[in-house]
Motif scaffolding. Sequence first.
Motif, PDB file in Angstrom:
ATOM      1  N   LYS A 239       0.779  -1.277  -0.046  1.00 39.02           N
ATOM      2  CA  LYS A 239      -0.026  -0.097   0.024  1.00 39.02           C
ATOM      3  C   LYS A 239       0.868   1.177  -0.138  1.00 39.02           C
ATOM      4  N   LEU A 240       1.812   1.121  -0.669  1.00 39.70           N
ATOM      5  CA  LEU A 240       2.715   2.267  -0.855  1.00 39.70           C
ATOM      6  C   LEU A 240       2.901   2.615  -2.367  1.00 39.70           C
ATOM      7  N   ASN A 241       3.556   3.919  -2.739  1.00 43.16           N
ATOM      8  CA  ASN A 241       3.684   4.400  -4.236  1.00 43.16           C
ATOM      9  C   ASN A 241       5.256   3.936  -4.459  1.00 43.16           C
ATOM     10  N   ALA A 242       5.478   3.668  -5.857  1.00 40.41           N
ATOM     11  CA  ALA A 242       6.690   2.915  -6.274  1.00 40.41           C
ATOM     12  C   ALA A 242       7.919   3.924  -5.905  1.00 40.41           C
ATOM     13  N   ASP A 243       7.505   5.217  -5.815  1.00 40.02           N
ATOM     14  CA  ASP A 243       8.581   6.219  -5.461  1.00 40.02           C
ATOM     15  C   ASP A 243       8.648   6.559  -3.953  1.00 40.02           C
ATOM     16  N   ASP A 244       8.125   5.649  -3.186  1.00 40.77           N
ATOM     17  CA  ASP A 244       8.281   5.608  -1.681  1.00 40.77           C
ATOM     18  C   ASP A 244       9.842   5.008  -1.319  1.00 40.77           C
ATOM     19  N   LEU A 245      10.530   5.818  -0.460  1.00 44.55           N
ATOM     20  CA  LEU A 245      11.678   5.384  -0.063  1.00 44.55           C
ATOM     21  C   LEU A 245      11.805   3.773   0.227  1.00 44.55           C
ATOM     22  N   TYR A 246      10.870   3.290   1.188  1.00 51.51           N
ATOM     23  CA  TYR A 246      10.663   2.056   1.466  1.00 51.51           C
ATOM     24  C   TYR A 246      10.730   0.867   0.255  1.00 51.51           C
ATOM     25  N   ILE A 247       9.837   1.274  -0.613  1.00 44.59           N
ATOM     26  CA  ILE A 247       9.657   0.550  -1.777  1.00 44.59           C
ATOM     27  C   ILE A 247      11.091   0.296  -2.681  1.00 44.59           C
ATOM     28  N   ALA A 523      21.292   8.949   0.788  1.00 47.87           N
ATOM     29  CA  ALA A 523      19.716   9.230   0.099  1.00 47.87           C
ATOM     30  C   ALA A 523      19.400  10.534   0.421  1.00 47.87           C
ATOM     31  N   ASP A 524      19.942  11.029   1.680  1.00 51.05           N
ATOM     32  CA  ASP A 524      19.682  12.312   2.094  1.00 51.05           C
ATOM     33  C   ASP A 524      20.598  13.394   1.648  1.00 51.05           C
ATOM     34  N   MET A 525      21.705  12.930   0.970  1.00 50.14           N
ATOM     35  CA  MET A 525      22.712  13.751   0.528  1.00 50.14           C
ATOM     36  C   MET A 525      22.702  13.843  -1.006  1.00 50.14           C
ATOM     37  N   VAL A 526      22.563  12.882  -1.592  1.00 46.84           N
ATOM     38  CA  VAL A 526      22.607  12.603  -3.155  1.00 46.84           C
ATOM     39  C   VAL A 526      21.461  12.499  -3.761  1.00 46.84           C
ATOM     40  N   VAL A 530      21.118   7.863  -6.889  1.00 45.62           N
ATOM     41  CA  VAL A 530      22.380   7.727  -6.607  1.00 45.62           C
ATOM     42  C   VAL A 530      22.903   6.880  -5.558  1.00 45.62           C
ATOM     43  N   ALA A 531      22.059   6.977  -4.387  1.00 47.64           N
ATOM     44  CA  ALA A 531      22.283   6.117  -3.157  1.00 47.64           C
ATOM     45  C   ALA A 531      22.195   4.797  -3.606  1.00 47.64           C
ATOM     46  N   LYS A 532      21.116   4.558  -4.364  1.00 44.74           N
ATOM     47  CA  LYS A 532      20.899   2.845  -4.618  1.00 44.74           C
ATOM     48  C   LYS A 532      22.187   2.549  -5.671  1.00 44.74           C
ATOM     49  N   GLU A 533      22.701   3.349  -6.594  1.00 45.05           N
ATOM     50  CA  GLU A 533      23.672   2.770  -7.167  1.00 45.05           C
ATOM     51  C   GLU A 533      25.049   2.714  -6.162  1.00 45.05           C
ATOM     52  N   LYS A 534      25.142   3.652  -5.295  1.00 50.24           N
ATOM     53  CA  LYS A 534      26.245   3.391  -4.381  1.00 50.24           C
ATOM     54  C   LYS A 534      25.989   2.212  -3.334  1.00 50.24           C
ATOM     55  N   HIS A 535      25.039   1.771  -3.024  1.00 50.81           N
ATOM     56  CA  HIS A 535      24.377   0.777  -2.203  1.00 50.81           C
ATOM     57  C   HIS A 535      24.715  -0.488  -2.963  1.00 50.81           C
TER      58      HIS A 535
END
Length: 546
Positions: A239-247, A523-526, A530-535
């Motif tokens: 029950k979340l949108n695709a752009d939600d950080l949790y998703i 995620a907060d910084m960049v 980009v955070a996903k790629e670094k992760h």
Amino acid sequence: MGLLTVVEDRPTPKAVYNWRVWACAAVASFASCMIGYDSAFIGTTLALPSFEEEFKFEEMSTGALSLVKGNIVSLYQAGAFFGSFFAYVAAYFLGRKYSLVLFSCVFIVGAGIMLGATGERGLGLILGGRVLAGIGVGACSMITPIYISEISPPAVRGRLVGIYELGWQVGGLVGFWINYGIEQTLPANHTQWIIPFAVQLIPAGLLLVGAFWIKESPRWLMSKHRREAAIANLCWIRKLNADDLYIVEEIASLDLALEEQAAAIGEGFWKPFQAAGKNRKVQWRLFLGCMLFMWQNGSGINAINYYSPRVFASIGIRGTSTSFLTTGIFGVVKTVFTIVWILVLIDHLGRRKLLMIGAAGGSVCMWIIGGYILNAGVTSSSENTSLSSGGIAAIFFFYLWTVFYTPSWNGTPWVINSEMFDNNTRALGQASAAASNWFWNFIISRFTPQMFDNMGPSGSGVYFFFASMMILSIIFVFFLVPETKSIPLESMDRLFECKPVWRANQTILAEDRAREEDFRHDADMVGVDVAKEKHVHAETVRSDSA
């Protein structure tokens, strides 16, 4: 922390714990209602005077009757053993959703065949129908826990898979009580014993209808490179949108896990088999999963489920109605403590503690019951219809054994097996675990009548055997089984590599929290992308270093 507090692997929006994920788990768990009902109704149905009279049980010798009853009960488990492996093929090619549709139909056909049995036709239709129905439930027993674990948030995964066990107990509760009800209200004729066989069709029909409503597992869709459908289903379930950080984080974890698995064992139908043949880590988890079900069946639960009238007769319970009533109370106790297990224990105390506490308490109870039977010399042919004070105490310890067993070994092995394999080997792992369950289930159900005939005075040795098995299971769990509570499915590989076993859970949770803080800071910084790629890059470096 309160008893109902969830332990989250990361900050989780409240929307994630919504009705949809619980409803999908409940619908899939109609499969376990089918299993639980059979384990309860068949033993008391075989003890109905109407069934015994129609198939002329009174004309059989003790040994022949034990063989016939053992075959009627155990052919179901034999079919389920093979159904567990058939399910692997279906789950790979059809997915979780449509595999449930397929095998619920197989079960319905088998249950329908049983309804054609009569005294004139003999037991052939019952035997053949039970094999076919067994294939259906064996397959569903493999698919349902996988499906539930794959759609579950980590913090409540144990409770959601626990619904599968609750369905088992609800089915068992109906199965234990239905024969008491019809024995009290209906005349002893063909209709009386055919009703319990017909009721099997109800949970199977509900599963068939409900399976068309549930969403396919996002993890399975991702493994088939159906990314858009996977994200759409995950968003619907959470029950979340695709752009939600949790998703975004969950999709990133799935991507990473699939990349690692593709690099490690590759993709394809036979790759898990090749991995199992070459990778000792996979072999070890397959071994652990199979052994958990050996210990579960070694506790004596299926001897009691399938032959409850004879078990209670060994303690001193006399009369069909009294035996059925005592069996029904046994079903009530199991159901109540299964609910306690789901709501409070499985995700609070964890898996390891439950298994060890349940085995220790259950073993003590079995020793006491066996000692009473040995000293009292109770036999099924005893003329005394009154229950002695020792017999009352034995009944008390039998129900106390149920209290220890139900919230521990009854459902916890299913939870562990549903969550401890990676995405590429999960279906194979669950298939082998389910097959192991049905294999040991077959052994116990096939030979329990002979065990009571031959193991110690009045069958007392049967209880001593089960008590000893429960003691040995404690040693097994303490040294070999890590705690899987709150561990994300994508972190299970690291969990089973961590030593010592009894501290692995805390170590992995600490590592995941540190990694999550790094991810959120990035995620907060960049920005999230980009955070996903670094992760992903960081995880790849860690993997290469390892």
